[in-house]
Design a protein around this motif. Structure first.
Motif: not given
Ligand code: ASP
Length: 443
Positions: A377-385
């Motif tokens: 889900v985070l990846n889909g938002l383009g958010l980095t860890p």
């Protein structure tokens, strides 16, 4: 004189029903775990011992899951026989599991946007163990990359025996479904194989009965170890986030499921939840839908839902239907964006909901899996860890207990969908389901 182990345990428990044993084990585990957390020191070896007991309990149930899933599907589908009816079951299953998960993410998004638990939480976010979490999330993200396109491909086993050896549930189920359909089409020649799987099914259910004798100590051990790791005080620190997630789970369990049962079937919610109470308690203790599956099947079948429906709908539910997880992932990701001040428009919120539906269904029915697939889900938002690492540390810290609750919700919804389909298809023995006096103990 022959003394059965079961008799001894029942005598020790003064004849209290097994589900109460497990319930008391959970309460005792919470109290004792909290005590250990507040007075660590001398309890370290004891916690280690409890950890072994708890893990042994999970392992013995997991041990029967694969033979149980394979035999349940083969026996179930070949007993349905008629491929029109299989299609009917399948269609209903996709519709109800889909509906229940879509509603879960709507409830989750609604609550987190309404109560905004992420605002003002920054001061509680701890730096500790950040690096470890950062690595964990990065590798999860790397694994997830490009996975969206591969999800369908990954469901098809190249080598069913390899999938069996690796315990990959979705490919195993995929092959078992096709194999069973083929068996139902080849006539008499399939009889020896079906008889073989009937025996496997009966034997694995018998093993499940035996394992349940150890449910109370196993669940006491698991709960004590989980609570001793952080104590109950942590919940006051992150009360708003936990309250929103917990409220969401309660709405699913106490409002949504009873409404679905009411609209789509004649099964009263209270009756169904009483019938499957052992499975719900074990789901809480083990935080694993897969490990709970033998119990879920045993409760449903021994209390009135036909083998035909249980053997088809429950294994797929334990693997693919994770609506509690979907709700949690939606709340957690929107919470993190709130905590980090990332503004979201409506399209992004819908995207989070859609990704949470996908991420939750790709998540294995094992402890903490939902917190790993959240990376999708985070990846889909383009958010980095890196952006979210502190929030992740915080989510990991409390995930043990959140996982126990969401797994209970996941298992409850599997039984709701199974009951609805069984009702629609005239596959429920209502005389048995409505008569708790006649319920057979799971042991
Ligand atoms: N533990 C959950 C289950 O087995 C999956 C998750 O981590 O959300 O249902």
């Amino acid at each position: 004189m022959k003394l059965h182990l079961q008799t001894i345990f029942v005598a020790v428990g003064l004849g209290i029903k097994r589900n109460w044993h497990i319930f008391l084990a959970i309460i005792a585990g919470i109290i004792f775990g909290n005590f250990i957390h507040d007075n660590p020191g001398s309890f370290v070896p004891f916690v280690k011992l409890l950890n072994i007991v708890g893990q042994a309990f999970i392992r013995v149930i997991q041990m029967v899951v694969i033979p149980l899933v394979c035999s349940a599907i083969v026996v179930g589908i070949s007993s349905i026989g008629d491929s029109k009816q299989i299609g009917q079951f399948g269609k209903k299953m996709v519709i109800y599991y889909g509906l229940i998960t879509v509603l879960a993410v709507i409830i989750g998004a609604g609550l987190v946007l309404l109560f905004k638990p992420g605002l003002g939480v920054q001061s509680y976010i701890s730096q500790s163990s950040a690096l470890e979490i950062q690595n964990q999330v990065s590798s999860a993200l790397a694994d997830q990359r490009g996975q969206l396109g591969n999800i369908v491909l990954n469901m098809i086993p190249q080598n069913p025996l390899e999938s069996l050896a690796k315990g990959e549930m979705i490919p195993i189920i995929f092959f078992a479904l096709i194999f069973s359909l083929a068996l139902s089409k080849v006539g008499e020649i399939s009889r020896p194989i079906i008889s073989f799987f009937e025996s496997v099914f009966a034997a694995t259910m018998k093993i499940t009965d035996w394992i349940m004798v150890f449910a109370a100590p196993g669940i006491f051990a698991l709960t004590t170890v989980a609570v001793s790791a952080f104590g109950l005080a942590i919940f006051s620190t992150i009360s708003k986030f936990f309250a929103v997630v917990f409220l969401g789970f309660c709405i699913q369990f106490f409002v949504l499921y009873p409404l679905i049962l009411k609209f789509f079937s004649k099964v009263p919610a209270g009756t169904l939840f009483t019938a499957v109470i052992e499975a719900l308690l074990v789901a809480f203790g083990t935080a694993s839908s897969s490990a709970t599956l033998p119990l879920t099947i045993a409760c449903c079948e021994k209390r009135g839902i036909s083998h035909k429906v249980c053997s088809f709908v429950l294994p797929l539910g334990a693997t693919l239907n994770m609506d509690g997880t979907a709700l949690f992932q939606t709340v957690a990701v929107i919470f993190l964006t709130q905590a980090y001040g990332v503004p979201l428009d409506i399209l992004q919120i819908v995207m989070i909901m859609v990704l949470a539906i996908i991420a939750s269904s790709t998540c294995a029915g094992i402890p903490n899996a939902g917190l790993i697939t959240i990376a999708l889900v985070l990846n889909g938002l383009g958010l980095t860890p890196q952006q979210l690492v502190e929030g992740f540390a915080f989510l990991f810290a409390i995930d043990k207990v959140v996982d126990m609750i969401r797994t209970t919700v996941n298992v409850a919804s599997d039984t709701v969908v199974t009951a609805v389909i069984a009702d629609n298809e005239n596959e429920i023995d209502y005389d048995l389901l409505n008569n708790t006096e006649q319920y057979k103990e799971i042991i």
